[in-house]
Structures are given as C-alpha cells and as structure tokens.
Design an enzyme around this catalytic site. Sequence first.
Site, PDB file in Angstrom:
ATOM      1  N   SER A 159       0.853  -1.195   0.000  1.00 50.66           N
ATOM      2  CA  SER A 159       0.000   0.000   0.000  1.00 50.66           C
ATOM      3  C   SER A 159       0.885   1.241   0.000  1.00 50.66           C
ATOM      4  O   SER A 159       2.027   1.198   0.473  1.00 50.66           O
ATOM      5  CB  SER A 159      -0.864   0.015   1.264  1.00 50.66           C
ATOM      6  OG  SER A 159      -1.441   1.290   1.459  1.00 50.66           O
TER       7      SER A 159
ATOM      8  N   TYR B 235      -1.525  -0.106  10.344  1.00 49.64           N
ATOM      9  CA  TYR B 235      -1.712  -0.518   8.941  1.00 49.64           C
ATOM     10  C   TYR B 235      -0.446  -0.239   8.134  1.00 49.64           C
ATOM     11  O   TYR B 235       0.039  -1.104   7.391  1.00 49.64           O
ATOM     12  CB  TYR B 235      -2.904   0.237   8.348  1.00 49.64           C
ATOM     13  CG  TYR B 235      -3.159  -0.087   6.895  1.00 49.64           C
ATOM     14  CD1 TYR B 235      -3.642  -1.335   6.526  1.00 49.64           C
ATOM     15  CD2 TYR B 235      -2.913   0.854   5.894  1.00 49.64           C
ATOM     16  CE1 TYR B 235      -3.875  -1.645   5.184  1.00 49.64           C
ATOM     17  CE2 TYR B 235      -3.150   0.562   4.567  1.00 49.64           C
ATOM     18  CZ  TYR B 235      -3.629  -0.693   4.215  1.00 49.64           C
ATOM     19  OH  TYR B 235      -3.856  -0.999   2.894  1.00 49.64           O
TER      20      TYR B 235
HETATM   21  P1  NAD Z   1     -11.951  -5.322   0.379  1.00 49.07           P
HETATM   22  O1  NAD Z   1     -12.344  -5.219   1.808  1.00 49.07           O
HETATM   23  O2  NAD Z   1     -12.894  -4.825  -0.678  1.00 49.07           O
HETATM   24  O3  NAD Z   1     -11.565  -6.826   0.044  1.00 49.07           O
HETATM   25  C1  NAD Z   1     -10.727  -7.552   0.905  1.00 49.07           C
HETATM   26  C2  NAD Z   1     -11.035  -9.039   0.763  1.00 49.07           C
HETATM   27  O4  NAD Z   1     -10.148  -9.739   1.671  1.00 49.07           O
HETATM   28  C3  NAD Z   1     -12.463  -9.386   1.204  1.00 49.07           C
HETATM   29  O5  NAD Z   1     -13.070 -10.248   0.237  1.00 49.07           O
HETATM   30  C4  NAD Z   1     -12.282 -10.085   2.531  1.00 49.07           C
HETATM   31  O6  NAD Z   1     -13.279 -11.087   2.792  1.00 49.07           O
HETATM   32  C5  NAD Z   1     -10.897 -10.706   2.371  1.00 49.07           C
HETATM   33  N1  NAD Z   1     -10.262 -10.984   3.650  1.00 49.07           N
HETATM   34  C6  NAD Z   1     -10.153 -10.165   4.732  1.00 49.07           C
HETATM   35  N2  NAD Z   1      -9.556 -10.798   5.746  1.00 49.07           N
HETATM   36  C7  NAD Z   1      -9.272 -12.050   5.300  1.00 49.07           C
HETATM   37  C8  NAD Z   1      -8.671 -13.187   5.899  1.00 49.07           C
HETATM   38  N3  NAD Z   1      -8.268 -13.184   7.176  1.00 49.07           N
HETATM   39  N4  NAD Z   1      -8.516 -14.314   5.160  1.00 49.07           N
HETATM   40  C9  NAD Z   1      -8.967 -14.343   3.868  1.00 49.07           C
HETATM   41  N5  NAD Z   1      -9.567 -13.309   3.256  1.00 49.07           N
HETATM   42  C10 NAD Z   1      -9.723 -12.176   3.970  1.00 49.07           C
HETATM   43  O7  NAD Z   1     -10.548  -4.563   0.308  1.00 49.07           O
HETATM   44  P2  NAD Z   1      -9.689  -3.962  -0.939  1.00 49.07           P
HETATM   45  O8  NAD Z   1      -9.794  -2.496  -0.862  1.00 49.07           O
HETATM   46  O9  NAD Z   1      -9.992  -4.682  -2.193  1.00 49.07           O
HETATM   47  O10 NAD Z   1      -8.214  -4.336  -0.423  1.00 49.07           O
HETATM   48  C11 NAD Z   1      -7.495  -5.458  -0.901  1.00 49.07           C
HETATM   49  C12 NAD Z   1      -6.036  -5.289  -0.553  1.00 49.07           C
HETATM   50  O11 NAD Z   1      -5.559  -4.061  -1.101  1.00 49.07           O
HETATM   51  C13 NAD Z   1      -5.737  -5.231   0.949  1.00 49.07           C
HETATM   52  O12 NAD Z   1      -4.533  -5.940   1.208  1.00 49.07           O
HETATM   53  C14 NAD Z   1      -5.527  -3.750   1.204  1.00 49.07           C
HETATM   54  O13 NAD Z   1      -4.686  -3.497   2.314  1.00 49.07           O
HETATM   55  C15 NAD Z   1      -4.893  -3.326  -0.096  1.00 49.07           C
HETATM   56  N6  NAD Z   1      -5.010  -1.898  -0.385  1.00 49.07           N
HETATM   57  C16 NAD Z   1      -6.244  -1.315  -0.511  1.00 49.07           C
HETATM   58  C17 NAD Z   1      -6.308   0.041  -0.791  1.00 49.07           C
HETATM   59  C18 NAD Z   1      -7.635   0.746  -0.926  1.00 49.07           C
HETATM   60  O14 NAD Z   1      -7.633   1.990  -0.899  1.00 49.07           O
HETATM   61  N7  NAD Z   1      -8.738   0.045  -1.111  1.00 49.07           N
HETATM   62  C19 NAD Z   1      -5.137   0.799  -0.942  1.00 49.07           C
HETATM   63  C20 NAD Z   1      -3.905   0.163  -0.808  1.00 49.07           C
HETATM   64  C21 NAD Z   1      -3.849  -1.196  -0.537  1.00 49.07           C
END
Ligand code: NAD
Length: 247
Positions: free
Chosen positions: A130, A143
């Site tokens: 991230s 985080y």
């Molecule tokens: P999201 O919440 O839409 O999706 C996350 C998915 O991970 C969900 O389907 C959830 O069920 C699953 N999950 C959570 N905990 C879990 C576990 N213990 N075991 C298995 N599955 C699990 O989130 P997103 O925004 O798509 O984020 C995905 C990744 O991208 C994450 O690692 C997040 O840190 C990273 N990220 C997101 C952003 C953002 O702004 N959305 C920015 C930078 C990085």
Amino acid sequence: MSEFAGLKAIVTGGASGIGAAIVAELERQGAAVAVLDLNADQAKPLQFTCDVADTGSVNAAVAAAADALGGIDIVVNNAGIGAAGDIAGNDDAEWARVFSINVTGISRVTRAALPLLRASDHAAVVNTSSIGATAGLPQRALYSASKGAVLSLTRAMAADHLREGIRVNAVSPGTADTPWVGRLLSAAEDPAYERAQLEARQPHGRLVSADEVAHAVAYLASPRATSTTGVSLAVDGGMQELRLRKE
Ligand code: NAD
C-alpha cells in the site's frame, strides 16, 4: 495464444474489491484462477473458504485449490484489513491480528504453495502492499507498519527463491475505489465531502480503480516480467515516486 494460457493462480481476498478485479483480469488473460477468501461463495466453482490468519485453514484451502486447478503457478497475496489510529489507537491484540492477516498471511499461503511453485516453469508471487508503507499516512500507524513489512518480506522472499525460479513482487496502490473504501465513506458524517477529500489527496485528483491495480498485478505475474523480481510497483497516480500532493 493468451498470456496466461495453461497457468494456474490463487488469489487471496479474491471475493471483493482489488482481489476480485485481479481474478477477473487473470481469467480474461487465460489463467485458471481460484479464490481463497473468508467470504468465498461456495456456490461458485474455484472458490475456497480460507482465513489467511489460520495455518490449518490456509493449508486446507491451498491443497483444495491446487487439486482443483491441477497445480499452482501464481500466488497473489492480496487479502488484507485496515486499522485506524496512531500507536495509542490499537492495542496489542489488534497489532497481532493485523500483522497475522496482512504479513504472516503472506508467509502462510506462499509456504503452503511452495512445493507447487518450485515445480512450475512460470512461478510468480505478487503481494499487495500500500501507499501506506512509504507515505507516512496520518492515523494509520499499525496498517502502515504492516504494509511496510509486506515490502520487506517481498524482497526477502525474492532473494530466497530467485534461484528456484520463483519471482516475488509487490504492488502498492494508492487509495482505491473498492467496497473497503465505500465502507469507510458510508461511516463518515458527510460521505460526499470525505470522498472529495480522498480524491483531492491523490496527485491525479481521483481514486485509483481496482482494475488499474489488477493490470499491474497481471503484468508482474506474467511471463513478460521474467527479469523482474523484488520490486514494488506503485499504482497511486504518482504519489509515492514523485512525492506529489495535490494542493
Ligand atoms: P476489500 O475489503 O474490498 O476486500 C478484501 C477481501 O479480503 C475481502 O473479500 C475479505 O473477505 C478478504 N479478507 C479479509 N480478511 C481475510 C482473511 N483473514 N482471510 C482471507 N480473506 C480475507 O478490500 P480492498 O480495498 O480490495 O483491499 C485489498 C487489498 O488491497 C488489501 O490488502 C488492502 O490493504 C490493499 N489496499 C487497498 C487500498 C484501498 O484503498 N482500497 C489501498 C492500498 C492497498
């Protein structure tokens, strides 16, 4: 011949947001893809319930996915959770939980897939870090620390498995338009104002799309990137590399 023809991938957190976009993109490019997620849709083929914070759950899900796919060439470690606050804002149990999912989860899943990756001619791992890893975001101490650890782990894994032909890279998205961010916005007093604030924080004035992150992941996982390992590819409108902030 499509880029990923014959290749088999697992994507953690593949049921939502960035993970779901990665699944769609890898499938579009010809891969067979299994979703490993807490919220897997059991009614759909190649979806496996998996808690990346639990070794038994990971081992069972990776074995079931490998069975169904007939091997594993690509591991996308994308499952992750957020945490708000400064260092006083999260207790030890929360630190342990977030690290167990965001960092140790990568180790658990990749370790379970390692024998299959070693047997593959096109083995690649991509981890989701991230912008928080490097940007010094306020009120995101836990985080950010976990996502910094994802970068360190990516480099260490890349070095350890280089000679085995396993490449390991990361993507570092800026704030992306996913259900996660949607949940944060709907909990705000004025969601439209908060969204505008988030957009204004991005140098290119908008949120990153999940598809943009998925394209970067697909490149790093693809046989086109065979000399690329140990890197983090920023997908953040220039925030990290250019040190830009939109005024
Ligand atoms: P999201 O919440 O839409 O999706 C996350 C998915 O991970 C969900 O389907 C959830 O069920 C699953 N999950 C959570 N905990 C879990 C576990 N213990 N075991 C298995 N599955 C699990 O989130 P997103 O925004 O798509 O984020 C995905 C990744 O991208 C994450 O690692 C997040 O840190 C990273 N990220 C997101 C952003 C953002 O702004 N959305 C920015 C930078 C990085």
